[in-house]
Design a protein around this motif. Sequence first.
Motif, PDB file in Angstrom:
ATOM      1  N   LEU A  43       0.817  -1.213   0.000  1.00 28.99           N
ATOM      2  CA  LEU A  43       0.000   0.000   0.000  1.00 28.99           C
ATOM      3  C   LEU A  43       0.851   1.263   0.000  1.00 28.99           C
ATOM      4  N   GLN A  44       2.139   1.126   0.282  1.00 30.47           N
ATOM      5  CA  GLN A  44       2.998   2.298   0.374  1.00 30.47           C
ATOM      6  C   GLN A  44       3.209   2.926  -0.996  1.00 30.47           C
ATOM      7  N   GLY A  45       3.116   4.227  -1.036  1.00 32.86           N
ATOM      8  CA  GLY A  45       3.388   4.950  -2.267  1.00 32.86           C
ATOM      9  C   GLY A  45       2.231   5.019  -3.236  1.00 32.86           C
ATOM     10  N   LEU A  46       1.132   4.312  -2.929  1.00 34.19           N
ATOM     11  CA  LEU A  46      -0.019   4.374  -3.822  1.00 34.19           C
ATOM     12  C   LEU A  46      -0.685   5.739  -3.740  1.00 34.19           C
ATOM     13  N   LYS A  47      -1.194   6.195  -4.847  1.00 32.67           N
ATOM     14  CA  LYS A  47      -2.058   7.362  -4.846  1.00 32.67           C
ATOM     15  C   LYS A  47      -3.487   6.872  -4.585  1.00 32.67           C
ATOM     16  N   LEU A  48      -4.241   7.671  -3.830  1.00 35.47           N
ATOM     17  CA  LEU A  48      -5.534   7.226  -3.326  1.00 35.47           C
ATOM     18  C   LEU A  48      -6.623   8.239  -3.668  1.00 35.47           C
ATOM     19  N   LEU A  49      -7.804   7.726  -3.981  1.00 37.40           N
ATOM     20  CA  LEU A  49      -8.942   8.586  -4.314  1.00 37.40           C
ATOM     21  C   LEU A  49     -10.170   8.076  -3.582  1.00 37.40           C
ATOM     22  N   ASP A  50     -10.793   8.954  -2.806  1.00 37.18           N
ATOM     23  CA  ASP A  50     -12.018   8.603  -2.089  1.00 37.18           C
ATOM     24  C   ASP A  50     -13.213   9.194  -2.820  1.00 37.18           C
ATOM     25  N   ALA A  51     -14.015   8.326  -3.446  1.00 40.01           N
ATOM     26  CA  ALA A  51     -15.167   8.788  -4.217  1.00 40.01           C
ATOM     27  C   ALA A  51     -16.194   9.491  -3.329  1.00 40.01           C
ATOM     28  N   MET A  52     -16.269   9.101  -2.059  1.00 39.86           N
ATOM     29  CA  MET A  52     -17.233   9.738  -1.160  1.00 39.86           C
ATOM     30  C   MET A  52     -16.866  11.192  -0.901  1.00 39.86           C
ATOM     31  N   THR A  53     -15.576  11.474  -0.768  1.00 40.82           N
ATOM     32  CA  THR A  53     -15.147  12.860  -0.578  1.00 40.82           C
ATOM     33  C   THR A  53     -15.575  13.718  -1.757  1.00 40.82           C
ATOM     34  N   VAL A  54     -15.408  13.206  -2.962  1.00 38.27           N
ATOM     35  CA  VAL A  54     -15.835  13.949  -4.158  1.00 38.27           C
ATOM     36  C   VAL A  54     -17.349  14.137  -4.136  1.00 38.27           C
ATOM     37  N   TYR A  55     -18.068  13.056  -3.846  1.00 36.78           N
ATOM     38  CA  TYR A  55     -19.537  13.123  -3.861  1.00 36.78           C
ATOM     39  C   TYR A  55     -20.062  14.129  -2.845  1.00 36.78           C
ATOM     40  N   LYS A  56     -19.434  14.212  -1.665  1.00 37.66           N
ATOM     41  CA  LYS A  56     -19.896  15.147  -0.647  1.00 37.66           C
ATOM     42  C   LYS A  56     -19.720  16.595  -1.087  1.00 37.66           C
ATOM     43  N   ASP A  57     -18.796  16.848  -2.005  1.00 35.91           N
ATOM     44  CA  ASP A  57     -18.658  18.193  -2.579  1.00 35.91           C
ATOM     45  C   ASP A  57     -19.700  18.457  -3.670  1.00 35.91           C
ATOM     46  N   ARG A  60     -23.034  16.881  -3.830  1.00 35.46           N
ATOM     47  CA  ARG A  60     -24.435  16.740  -3.437  1.00 35.46           C
ATOM     48  C   ARG A  60     -24.573  16.877  -1.926  1.00 35.46           C
ATOM     49  N   PRO A  61     -25.727  17.400  -1.469  1.00 31.73           N
ATOM     50  CA  PRO A  61     -25.943  17.539  -0.023  1.00 31.73           C
ATOM     51  C   PRO A  61     -26.216  16.189   0.640  1.00 31.73           C
ATOM     52  N   PHE A  62     -26.211  16.175   1.972  1.00 29.60           N
ATOM     53  CA  PHE A  62     -26.501  14.995   2.785  1.00 29.60           C
ATOM     54  C   PHE A  62     -27.864  14.412   2.384  1.00 29.60           C
ATOM     55  N   PRO A  63     -28.018  13.055   2.437  1.00 27.40           N
ATOM     56  CA  PRO A  63     -27.117  12.019   2.933  1.00 27.40           C
ATOM     57  C   PRO A  63     -26.093  11.581   1.881  1.00 27.40           C
ATOM     58  N   HIS A  64     -25.039  10.887   2.348  1.00 28.86           N
ATOM     59  CA  HIS A  64     -23.893  10.606   1.483  1.00 28.86           C
ATOM     60  C   HIS A  64     -23.520   9.128   1.435  1.00 28.86           C
ATOM     61  N   LYS A  65     -24.479   8.225   1.608  1.00 26.79           N
ATOM     62  CA  LYS A  65     -24.185   6.812   1.412  1.00 26.79           C
ATOM     63  C   LYS A  65     -24.062   6.517  -0.081  1.00 26.79           C
ATOM     64  N   LEU A  66     -23.433   5.397  -0.415  1.00 30.76           N
ATOM     65  CA  LEU A  66     -23.298   5.020  -1.823  1.00 30.76           C
ATOM     66  C   LEU A  66     -24.666   4.900  -2.477  1.00 30.76           C
ATOM     67  N   ALA A  67     -25.649   4.394  -1.736  1.00 29.43           N
ATOM     68  CA  ALA A  67     -27.004   4.267  -2.287  1.00 29.43           C
ATOM     69  C   ALA A  67     -27.564   5.627  -2.685  1.00 29.43           C
ATOM     70  N   ASN A  68     -27.230   6.670  -1.936  1.00 27.26           N
ATOM     71  CA  ASN A  68     -27.683   8.013  -2.278  1.00 27.26           C
ATOM     72  C   ASN A  68     -27.022   8.513  -3.554  1.00 27.26           C
ATOM     73  N   ALA A  69     -25.752   8.188  -3.723  1.00 27.13           N
ATOM     74  CA  ALA A  69     -25.043   8.581  -4.943  1.00 27.13           C
ATOM     75  C   ALA A  69     -25.614   7.853  -6.159  1.00 27.13           C
TER      76      ALA A  69
END
Length: 222
Positions: free
Chosen positions: A122-136, A138-147
């Motif tokens: 896992l060291q050195g990997l670049k990481l992307l959190d889709a939830m962080t993007v989604y929270k920017d 759309r408004p709450f709620p932020h579960k995958l089902a909401n996306a």
Amino acid sequence: MLDSLFKDFDNIIVLDTETTGLSFRNDEIIELAFLRLSGDIMDEYDEFIRLSPGRRIPPQIVSLTGINDDMLENYGVEKERACRALVEALSGRRTLLAAYNAQFDLCFLYYFLLRFGKAEALQGLKLLDAMTVYKDRRPFPHKLANAVSAYALQTQNTHRAIDDTRATLELLCAMEAEEADLERYINLFGYNQKYGVSGPRISSVRYLPQGYAGSGKLYLHS
């Protein structure tokens, strides 16, 4: 598909896990799935993982995922085999690992790989959190089902790792089509200021508090 990310990466791995609970150190992964994209080529991995001797899946997890002990026993692979498959997938040059609520999956993966002496994968990997993007976006709620609902995705959130992996990839593509700034979120994870970061902080990740209603692009915050 994700053209803006492939400018900087040769491989994109979209990943999801199902687990016996929420404790990174004590609970276990029962399903591991990932899609590995290399240009126009996409490989798919999806396996049940057998539990340690004496462990059983809690009833609430069986109800949530539909995965039961018999399925793991009859169709699951041993932990070491799943470890090898994951390490091999992560070994490519210029690799990006993406997930929805990536902090959760990465903490589980760390302890899973650690037991086989492979946590360095896992060291050195670049990481992307889709939830962080989604929270920017759309408004709450932020579960995958909401996306899934917000973007009218074809793949549903079923709490099965392979379906949720496909939904996450479809979501990333939809968000890129909406606004091509996904690369600005690499190694940037939002968190709820009330509860703090869940689990150990990843040294390569910048963590910033992120509100429910959105307050502009997180990557523009200091």
